[in-house]
Design an enzyme around this catalytic site. Structure first.
Site, short mmCIF file in Angstrom:
data_model
loop_
_atom_site.label_atom_id
_atom_site.label_comp_id
_atom_site.label_asym_id
_atom_site.label_seq_id
_atom_site.Cartn_x
_atom_site.Cartn_y
_atom_site.Cartn_z
CD GLU A 142 10.79 14.23 -40.69
OE1 GLU A 142 9.88 14.95 -40.24
OE2 GLU A 142 11.89 14.10 -40.12
CG ASP A 198 12.76 11.48 -31.01
OD1 ASP A 198 12.41 10.56 -31.75
OD2 ASP A 198 13.15 12.58 -31.43
CD GLU A 258 20.48 19.15 -34.60
OE1 GLU A 258 19.79 19.52 -33.62
OE2 GLU A 258 20.03 18.42 -35.48
CD GLU A 274 12.66 18.75 -30.83
OE1 GLU A 274 13.29 19.80 -31.06
OE2 GLU A 274 12.28 17.98 -31.73
CB THR A 331 5.90 13.94 -32.27
OG1 THR A 331 7.24 14.19 -31.88
CG2 THR A 331 5.86 13.67 -33.77
C1 DMJ Z 1 9.90 17.64 -35.39
O1 DMJ Z 1 9.62 17.39 -36.74
C2 DMJ Z 1 9.21 16.67 -34.50
O2 DMJ Z 1 9.12 17.20 -33.24
C3 DMJ Z 1 9.87 15.33 -34.46
O3 DMJ Z 1 9.29 14.43 -33.58
C4 DMJ Z 1 11.32 15.44 -34.14
N1 DMJ Z 1 11.93 16.60 -34.57
C5 DMJ Z 1 11.37 17.69 -35.24
C6 DMJ Z 1 11.81 19.00 -34.69
O4 DMJ Z 1 13.03 19.03 -34.12
#
Ligand code: DMJ
EC number: 3.2.1.-
Length: 867
Positions: free
Chosen positions: A147, A294, A388, A406, A492
């Site tokens: 994160e 993912d 979720e 997303e 991401t």
């Molecule tokens: C984000 O922090 C990023 O997109 C991460 O890759 C996965 N999920 C969260 C948002 O849902």
């Protein structure tokens, strides 16, 4: 220019295949809008309407960001219900979610480049000054490496990328001297100790002040990390290396990626969800494209785009083939086992996989992207947001929704790829739902339960980093953005990194990494990052034609769940009956119960009693050939009129059901082939359809874990013929026993399936006392009513009832989800009643009603006797 020592176009060699600038340009083409090709289908959206929606996004951002700055800053996040900052340590711990919070003004950093995209340059300048003035990266806090990388390092780098872009333009940020990059570098060094493992995979957490493993660090004892956690570093780390010239970051991230690649399961080419960072063993061997994996896939493809390293494309393509072979079951994406990729590991999907259609656009595989996106959109239309987790028949599995971006991300990329105004309408719905259901006076609140519309005191930083960016870009024309978005790649977390980094500071030698470079054959480049104008030259209705067959996939599978009361009143539809509104004297309410197979009996003392009626199929069992039931049975004569036993795996449950039904079976029992599995230890399991129409399946189906299935198989071995009774959870009576038995309540998890042999009856049924079966007349007492079908087996040879916790599913014809019937605000997975139902009930309604009447009579008798 920065200390990076490389500006646009500088750098050493370029990839063998093509000048990298060309590859970057190709990447940019992925984002070329194809609006011009539209001729029919969804009505085009006027420029005014798009601007109106764009302005609405700006207003919403101001509401979220303004409240964060006013009421929460410098805290990491805003708590929008109590309108204050979330400070770690001062609020009750939420577990892992809190590992994103490092007391470093997370939301401000995550929002930096969004400000520029939304044309709020002045605010950006202010925000950067605040970051430089206030943010401390040296706190004694244990944070998630993943994160911190995607949100903070990515946020600082995105801010730096746009700061230098603005500076170059000559109006804003003239004072800027790479200060954000310096902070990013400082943070990068703070994260490096996490990589001190033999594998090179990083520890999942690190103490910003003390690093890893010192006693003060309070971390460093973890053994596992998620694949995405270890595999989502390369963009930020390589950008940091290329901006600064310090190659160590890119080297470390590459090494972690190389290790993951080496550890892929070689026969399936899939990776598991979690891996041991010391041994490299897969800890969780399930594999999907959502939570836990993912962005590993995302970063392989984007690393190819940003860094021009063909080996990343080769890896991505290898994984992508495996994903499309095993996980993709259009429009579904279902987790499988890495060793047994034909076996589904779950029958539900998580919300994180909604990014995947966007990635498929970048890959150039538009058809499945359109299909999955359409399926997701229908789930959203049903529940207002993407829960979720949701089952394969689109029921809520986990009802939370933390305003994840997303789906908006994929919508944006699909619009850019197809130019289909349909996706603008989708975006409009997202905006409406956010304002209608998530907006609160002090920001936007995460949904605690999409079915009830309840909120959580939470507004995650990614909501500002990503959601507003994608929504704004969706409606923006080129001239609405002050820079060319196609010169950048999205991380991401939707942070922007300039594509020119591909030719800058390419000093990391591939020799430092374990994988050898091999020249790729041309097939690797097929459709990767395609020019969308080539994709849709003559068929503007292409996307629509793919969506069309999926139009009703969700509603067909199960009728719409909760309709908010006000919404249903507006639409004229009846709102769902809530348990608290239930009245035992209201005939309509009784009718609803009746449809659920539940009758209500008034007892003399004013209490009411609920009886759930069994739906039964009784018959002798026969093994099907082939045992997996995945093709036409070769022994129809053996299963005709019997309950067929089938082994789990190798094809969808629906396929098995069809094959045994065609052979004349009256029901089916699927037995888990995972040796040793048992309802004692295995999580709730549900059988599901394949997302397609299963109305043709009329026989009941039951799933048994291997231990419980083994009881039947043992009985077959011992006795010539074995008869079983498939039934709902309610107590069923063997005719011979009927007189002895008392009716049970819906809470009873005891026997419903009896095994009997010709010579010896193996069945024994425990009974509840009648008192236990009673419920009082408070309507809330209705909540445990459960129409799930289930079965249990009881044997005299066993001390305890081995089936007490048996999780089974009947594939009956009605959606048994109480959402539509009697809604009791479920809070937990179990409450949400996720068991899947499809096909038709085997028992005709007349016989159900006859059973029912018998039950009522029995109750009336009992009533008389007792009271
Ligand atoms: C984000 O922090 C990023 O997109 C991460 O890759 C996965 N999920 C969260 C948002 O849902």
């Amino acid at each position: 220019m920065s200390e990076a020592g490389g500006g646009r176009g500088s750098g050493s060699s370029v990839p063998q295949r093509a000048p990298w600038s060309l590859v970057a340009a190709t990447a940019a083409l992925c984002l070329v809008s194809a609006t011009s090709v539209w001729t029919a289908g969804a009505a085009p959206m006027s420029r005014e309407e798009k601007q109106k929606l764009g302005n609405q996004v700006l207003e919403m951002f101001d509401h979220a960001y303004g409240n964060y700055m006013e009421h929460a800053y410098p805290a990491d996040e805003l708590m929008p219900l109590t309108c204050r900052g979330r400070i770690r340590g001062q609020e009750p711990s939420r577990g892992d979610v809190d590992d994103a919070l490092g007391k470093f003004s997370l939301t401000l950093i995550d929002s930096l480049d969004t400000l520029v995209v939304l044309n709020k340059t002045k605010e950006f300048e202010d925000a950067v000054r605040k970051v430089l003035r206030d943010v401390n990266l040296d706190n004694d806090v244990v944070v998630s490496v993943f994160e911190t990388n995607i949100r903070v390092l990515g946020g600082l780098l995105g801010g730096h990328s746009l700061a230098i872009m603005l500076k170059e333009k000559g109006e804003y940020m003239q004072w800027y001297n790479d200060e954000l990059l310096q902070m990013a570098k400082q943070l990068g060094y703070k994260l490096l100790p996490a990589f001190n493992t033999t594998s090179g995979l990083p520890y999942p957490r690190i103490n910003l002040k003390f690093g890893i493993r010192k006693p003060e660090a309070r971390t460093g004892t973890e053994t596992d990390t998620c694949t995405a956690c270890a595999g989502t570093l390369i963009l930020e780390f390589a950008a940091l290396s290329r901006f600064t010239g310090a190659t160590i970051f890119e080297e470390y991230a590459r090494k972690a990626l190389d290790f993951l690649w080496e550890k892929r399961q070689r026969s399936s080419n899939l990776v598991g969800v979690t891996i041991n960072i010391h041994t490299g063993d897969w800890v969780r061997k399930d594999s999907g494209v959502g939570a836990g994996i993912d962005s590993y896939y995302e970063y392989l493809l984007k690393a190819y785009v940003l860094l021009g390293d063909d080996s990343f494309l080769e890896r991505f393509n290898t994984h992508y083939d495996a994903i499309m072979r095993y996980i993709s079951q259009p429009p579904l994406l279902l987790d499988v086992h890495i060793h047994k990729p034909m076996l589904n590991a779950r029958t539900w999907m998580d919300a994180l996989l909604a990014f995947f259609p966007g990635l498929q656009v970048l890959k150039g595989d538009i058809r499945p992207a359109i299909e999955t996106h359409e399926m997701l959109y229908q789930v959203i239309k049903k529940h207002n947001f993407l829960p979720e987790a949701f089952t394969t028949d689109f029921r809520v599995h986990w009802a939370q929704h933390p305003l994840r971006p997303e789906f908006a991300e994929s919508t944006y990329f699909l619009y850019k790829a197809t130019g289909d105004p349909y996706y603008l309408e989708v975006g409009k719905t997202l905006i409406e739902n956010l304002n209608k259901y998530a907006r609160v006076p002090c920001g936007f609140a995460a949904m605690k339960d999409v079915r009830t519309g309840s909120h959580e005191d939470r507004m995650d930083s990614f909501f500002l980093a990503e959601m507003f960016k994608y929504l704004y870009l969706l409606f923006a024309d080129k001239e609405d953005i002050i820079f060319d978005i196609e010169d950048y790649i999205f991380t991401t977390e939707a942070h922007l990194l300039p594509l020119w980094l591909s030719t800058t500071n390419q000093r990391v030698s591939k020799k430092n990494t374990t994988s050898e470079y091999t020249e790729l054959d041309d097939s690797n480049f097929d459709w990767t990052c395609p020019n969308t104008q080539i994709l849709f030259p003559n068929d503007p209705l292409y996307a629509q034609s793919i969506r069309e067959p999926l139009k009703n996939v969700v509603d067909k599978s199960c009728p719409r769940g909760i309709i908010r009361v006000e919404e249903s009143l507006r639409s004229g539809a009846k709102p769902p009956l809530r348990a608290r509104d239930f009245m035992a004297t209201n005939p309509e309410h009784l009718e609803i119960l009746k449809k659920m197979g539940v009758s209500l009996i008034h007892l003399k003392d004013g209490r009411v009693q609920l009886v759930q009626h069994a739906i039964q199929t009784r018959g002798f069992v026969a093994s099907s050939k082939p045992y997996n039931g995945c093709s036409e049975l070769t022994n129809p004569e053996a299963v005709m009129g019997k309950i067929a036993l089938i082994q789990r795996g190798q094809c969808m449950f629906a396929e098995k059901a069809r094959n045994i039904q065609n052979a004349g079976a009256i029901g089916g029992i699927v037995i888990d082939d995972n040796e040793g599995s048992s309802s004692d230890t295995a999580p709730l399991f549900q059988m599901a359809g394949d997302g397609k129409d299963t109305d043709d399946i009329t026989i009941p189906m039951l799933f048994l874990f291997s231990k419980e299935g083994g009881i039947i198989l043992d009985a077959i071995r011992e006795y010539e013929e074995v008869e079983v009774l498939l039934s709902d959870k309610a107590k069923d009576r063997d005719p011979e026993m009927e007189n002895e038995e008392q009716p049970s309540s819906e809470n009873d998890s005891q026997s419903a399936e009896q095994i009997a042999s010709r010579s010896q009856e193996i069945d024994l049924v425990d009974q509840e006392s009648p008192e236990e079966s009673s419920v009082n007349s408070h309507p809330e007492a209705l909540s445990p009513v459960d129409t799930d079908s289930a079965a249990s087996v009881s044997s005299s040879e066993q001390d305890s009832n081995p089936m007490e916790n048996l999780e089974t599913t009947s594939l009956d014809g009605e959606c048994t989800d109480l959402d539509n019937q009697l809604q009791e605000q479920p809070e937990t997975e179990e409450d949400s009643n996720p068991n899947v139902s499809w096909g038709k009930k085997a028992q005709p309604i007349d016989s159900i009603l006859a059973d029912w009447n018998e039950d009522i009579e029995a109750f009336e008798m009992m009533d008389k006797d007792e009271l």
